[in-house]
Design a protein around this motif. Structure first.
Motif: not given
Lengths: 109, 109
Positions: A27-28, A31-32, A34, A77, A81, B2, B4
């Motif tokens: 999950a972390i 986020e990168n 994105q 960011s 992370a 993101t 998915e």
């Protein structure tokens, strides 16, 4: 016609999460990845796992240049992370495989 | 947001070419990565090399499913490419890393 590319800078790495922390680590990392605030020069940042080991997280990265990758590690960011991810790791990350993509298909241009 | 993805079937493999045969092997692999006759279910087929070893060829593949990958090995074009590539290899190919992409960015959709 094959999609020739000038040589890219590519990393294939593995991260070992502490027991039960694989999904939290993913999950972390996600986020990168994105799409709305991409890291400059990052052509690909795929996150996945070993089908036989939920704690073994794999990352495939394609960068325009080595410098783009180095610069990404200075982004607030990304630094944040990494700071959040480190406590979830079971030992230090292995050095990833550095390689140079010369061509192929499937890289979002 | 993101990108998915439902879990994909991914391979990261290495091929060792005989001395001086790295580029010739890459050329054969590139023919498989033709954008005008893609292998069904193949979302990505990136070919590259180890910057420190011209004979170590690396391939990153992303498939919609494991079956798509298995079916590709039955294609006449792929079988012909494998037959041409085998004599250029220095030993049998190592078993690649099988993993499951769960998300990220940069996959040509």
């Amino acid at each position: 016609m094959t999609a020739e590319t000038n040589t890219k800078y590519d990393l294939f790495g593995k991260l070992k999460a502490k027991p039960g922390k694989g999904d939290e680590l993913i999950a972390i990392l996600m986020e990168n990845a994105q799409t709305d605030s991409p890291m400059p020069g990052c052509l690909q940042y795929l996150i996945g796992k070993d089908p036989d080991n939920e704690e073994l997280i794999l990352i495939s990265e394609v960068w325009e240049t080595k410098e783009d990758h180095a610069n990404s590690l200075k982004l607030e960011s990304v630094r944040a992370a990494i700071a959040r991810a480190m406590p979830l790791l079971d030992g230090m990350p292995e050095k990833g495989i550095v390689w140079e993509v010369v061509g192929g298909l499937g890289l979002a241009s």
